[in-house]
Scaffold this motif. Structure first.
Motif, PDB file in Angstrom:
ATOM      1  N   ALA A  17       0.836  -1.205   0.000  1.00 55.34           N
ATOM      2  CA  ALA A  17       0.000   0.000   0.000  1.00 55.34           C
ATOM      3  C   ALA A  17       0.872   1.257   0.000  1.00 55.34           C
ATOM      4  O   ALA A  17       0.560   2.244  -0.677  1.00 55.34           O
ATOM      5  CB  ALA A  17      -0.921   0.005   1.215  1.00 55.34           C
ATOM      6  N   HIS A  18       1.973   1.224   0.752  1.00 50.63           N
ATOM      7  CA  HIS A  18       2.882   2.370   0.787  1.00 50.63           C
ATOM      8  C   HIS A  18       3.561   2.565  -0.566  1.00 50.63           C
ATOM      9  O   HIS A  18       3.714   3.702  -1.023  1.00 50.63           O
ATOM     10  CB  HIS A  18       3.943   2.185   1.872  1.00 50.63           C
ATOM     11  CG  HIS A  18       3.379   2.097   3.251  1.00 50.63           C
ATOM     12  ND1 HIS A  18       3.922   1.305   4.223  1.00 50.63           N
ATOM     13  CD2 HIS A  18       2.304   2.692   3.815  1.00 50.63           C
ATOM     14  CE1 HIS A  18       3.222   1.427   5.334  1.00 50.63           C
ATOM     15  NE2 HIS A  18       2.224   2.256   5.104  1.00 50.63           N
ATOM     16  N   GLU A  19       3.969   1.471  -1.167  1.00 47.69           N
ATOM     17  CA  GLU A  19       4.601   1.547  -2.486  1.00 47.69           C
ATOM     18  C   GLU A  19       3.641   2.130  -3.518  1.00 47.69           C
ATOM     19  O   GLU A  19       4.024   2.979  -4.326  1.00 47.69           O
ATOM     20  CB  GLU A  19       5.086   0.175  -2.928  1.00 47.69           C
ATOM     21  CG  GLU A  19       6.281  -0.326  -2.140  1.00 47.69           C
ATOM     22  CD  GLU A  19       6.708  -1.730  -2.558  1.00 47.69           C
ATOM     23  OE1 GLU A  19       6.031  -2.351  -3.401  1.00 47.69           O
ATOM     24  OE2 GLU A  19       7.725  -2.200  -2.029  1.00 47.69           O
ATOM     25  N   ALA A  20       2.389   1.681  -3.465  1.00 43.93           N
ATOM     26  CA  ALA A  20       1.388   2.180  -4.410  1.00 43.93           C
ATOM     27  C   ALA A  20       1.153   3.678  -4.206  1.00 43.93           C
ATOM     28  O   ALA A  20       1.056   4.444  -5.173  1.00 43.93           O
ATOM     29  CB  ALA A  20       0.078   1.411  -4.251  1.00 43.93           C
ATOM     30  N   GLU A  21       1.086   4.097  -2.961  1.00 42.64           N
ATOM     31  CA  GLU A  21       0.883   5.522  -2.663  1.00 42.64           C
ATOM     32  C   GLU A  21       2.081   6.341  -3.124  1.00 42.64           C
ATOM     33  O   GLU A  21       1.932   7.420  -3.701  1.00 42.64           O
ATOM     34  CB  GLU A  21       0.649   5.724  -1.161  1.00 42.64           C
ATOM     35  CG  GLU A  21       0.253   7.120  -0.786  1.00 42.64           C
ATOM     36  CD  GLU A  21      -1.101   7.533  -1.353  1.00 42.64           C
ATOM     37  OE1 GLU A  21      -1.296   8.754  -1.531  1.00 42.64           O
ATOM     38  OE2 GLU A  21      -1.945   6.676  -1.620  1.00 42.64           O
ATOM     39  N   LEU A  22       3.265   5.827  -2.885  1.00 39.13           N
ATOM     40  CA  LEU A  22       4.476   6.518  -3.317  1.00 39.13           C
ATOM     41  C   LEU A  22       4.529   6.640  -4.837  1.00 39.13           C
ATOM     42  O   LEU A  22       4.910   7.677  -5.381  1.00 39.13           O
ATOM     43  CB  LEU A  22       5.699   5.771  -2.788  1.00 39.13           C
ATOM     44  CG  LEU A  22       7.013   6.509  -2.679  1.00 39.13           C
ATOM     45  CD1 LEU A  22       6.861   7.831  -1.954  1.00 39.13           C
ATOM     46  CD2 LEU A  22       8.046   5.645  -2.009  1.00 39.13           C
ATOM     47  N   ASP A  23       4.116   5.575  -5.531  1.00 36.45           N
ATOM     48  CA  ASP A  23       4.068   5.625  -6.999  1.00 36.45           C
ATOM     49  C   ASP A  23       3.051   6.665  -7.481  1.00 36.45           C
ATOM     50  O   ASP A  23       3.319   7.415  -8.416  1.00 36.45           O
ATOM     51  CB  ASP A  23       3.717   4.248  -7.571  1.00 36.45           C
ATOM     52  CG  ASP A  23       4.841   3.234  -7.379  1.00 36.45           C
ATOM     53  OD1 ASP A  23       5.998   3.658  -7.185  1.00 36.45           O
ATOM     54  OD2 ASP A  23       4.557   2.020  -7.433  1.00 36.45           O
ATOM     55  N   ALA A  24       1.904   6.709  -6.823  1.00 32.21           N
ATOM     56  CA  ALA A  24       0.861   7.664  -7.216  1.00 32.21           C
ATOM     57  C   ALA A  24       1.334   9.103  -6.993  1.00 32.21           C
ATOM     58  O   ALA A  24       1.120   9.971  -7.837  1.00 32.21           O
ATOM     59  CB  ALA A  24      -0.422   7.390  -6.425  1.00 32.21           C
ATOM     60  N   VAL A  25       1.984   9.348  -5.869  1.00 31.58           N
ATOM     61  CA  VAL A  25       2.503  10.690  -5.579  1.00 31.58           C
ATOM     62  C   VAL A  25       3.604  11.037  -6.582  1.00 31.58           C
ATOM     63  O   VAL A  25       3.669  12.167  -7.078  1.00 31.58           O
ATOM     64  CB  VAL A  25       3.028  10.783  -4.127  1.00 31.58           C
ATOM     65  CG1 VAL A  25       3.788  12.080  -3.897  1.00 31.58           C
ATOM     66  CG2 VAL A  25       1.882  10.654  -3.143  1.00 31.58           C
ATOM     67  N   ARG A  29      10.912   6.110  -6.754  1.00 25.07           N
ATOM     68  CA  ARG A  29      10.361   6.270  -5.405  1.00 25.07           C
ATOM     69  C   ARG A  29      11.305   7.081  -4.527  1.00 25.07           C
ATOM     70  O   ARG A  29      10.862   7.890  -3.714  1.00 25.07           O
ATOM     71  CB  ARG A  29      10.102   4.901  -4.792  1.00 25.07           C
ATOM     72  CG  ARG A  29       8.973   4.162  -5.457  1.00 25.07           C
ATOM     73  CD  ARG A  29       8.799   2.780  -4.876  1.00 25.07           C
ATOM     74  NE  ARG A  29       7.761   2.079  -5.623  1.00 25.07           N
ATOM     75  CZ  ARG A  29       7.703   0.770  -5.744  1.00 25.07           C
ATOM     76  NH1 ARG A  29       8.603   0.011  -5.157  1.00 25.07           N
ATOM     77  NH2 ARG A  29       6.734   0.213  -6.433  1.00 25.07           N
ATOM     78  N   CYS A  60       9.437  15.170  -1.680  1.00 25.81           N
ATOM     79  CA  CYS A  60       8.394  15.405  -0.670  1.00 25.81           C
ATOM     80  C   CYS A  60       9.001  15.882   0.642  1.00 25.81           C
ATOM     81  O   CYS A  60       8.486  16.808   1.280  1.00 25.81           O
ATOM     82  CB  CYS A  60       7.583  14.142  -0.453  1.00 25.81           C
ATOM     83  SG  CYS A  60       6.517  13.709  -1.828  1.00 25.81           S
ATOM     84  N   ARG A  84       2.158  12.245  -9.715  1.00 23.88           N
ATOM     85  CA  ARG A  84       1.563  13.576  -9.535  1.00 23.88           C
ATOM     86  C   ARG A  84       2.610  14.686  -9.541  1.00 23.88           C
ATOM     87  O   ARG A  84       2.379  15.762 -10.090  1.00 23.88           O
ATOM     88  CB  ARG A  84       0.766  13.617  -8.239  1.00 23.88           C
ATOM     89  CG  ARG A  84       0.148  14.964  -7.973  1.00 23.88           C
ATOM     90  CD  ARG A  84      -0.729  14.922  -6.781  1.00 23.88           C
ATOM     91  NE  ARG A  84      -2.042  14.497  -7.246  1.00 23.88           N
ATOM     92  CZ  ARG A  84      -3.106  14.444  -6.480  1.00 23.88           C
ATOM     93  NH1 ARG A  84      -3.021  14.748  -5.219  1.00 23.88           N
ATOM     94  NH2 ARG A  84      -4.265  14.077  -6.960  1.00 23.88           N
TER      95      ARG A  84
END
Length: 78
Positions: A10-18, A27, A34, A21
């Motif tokens: 989940a953290h990896e997916a969020e990091l990829d999404a950010v 990563r 950030c 953006r």
């Protein structure tokens, strides 16, 4: 200096999404960018909160004046 971070999916997916953006491809670059922006954004939030408090106090002052004016106007016409 190297840092190893063990992340959940989940953290990896969020990091990829950010990363998408903010325009970073890796990563590690996403995390660094950030991190570098965090303090400036915290300062900006603090300044905006102070400005909001000031505007709210001014609004409350105007509300009070309007209420006093209305009370005085009612007293004149009674």
């Amino acid at each position: 200096m190297a840092i190893t971070i063990r992340m959940k999916e989940a953290h990896e997916a969020e990091l990829d999404a950010v990363g998408l953006r903010i325009g970073e491809k890796t990563r590690s670059q996403t995390m660094l960018k950030c991190l570098m922006q965090h303090r400036a954004l915290c300062d900006e939030v603090a300044a905006l909160k102070a400005e909001l408090r000031k505007a709210q106090a001014e609004r409350d002052s105007y509300k009070s004046r309007i209420e006093r004016f209305r009370d005085a106007q009612r007293a004149l016409f009674e």
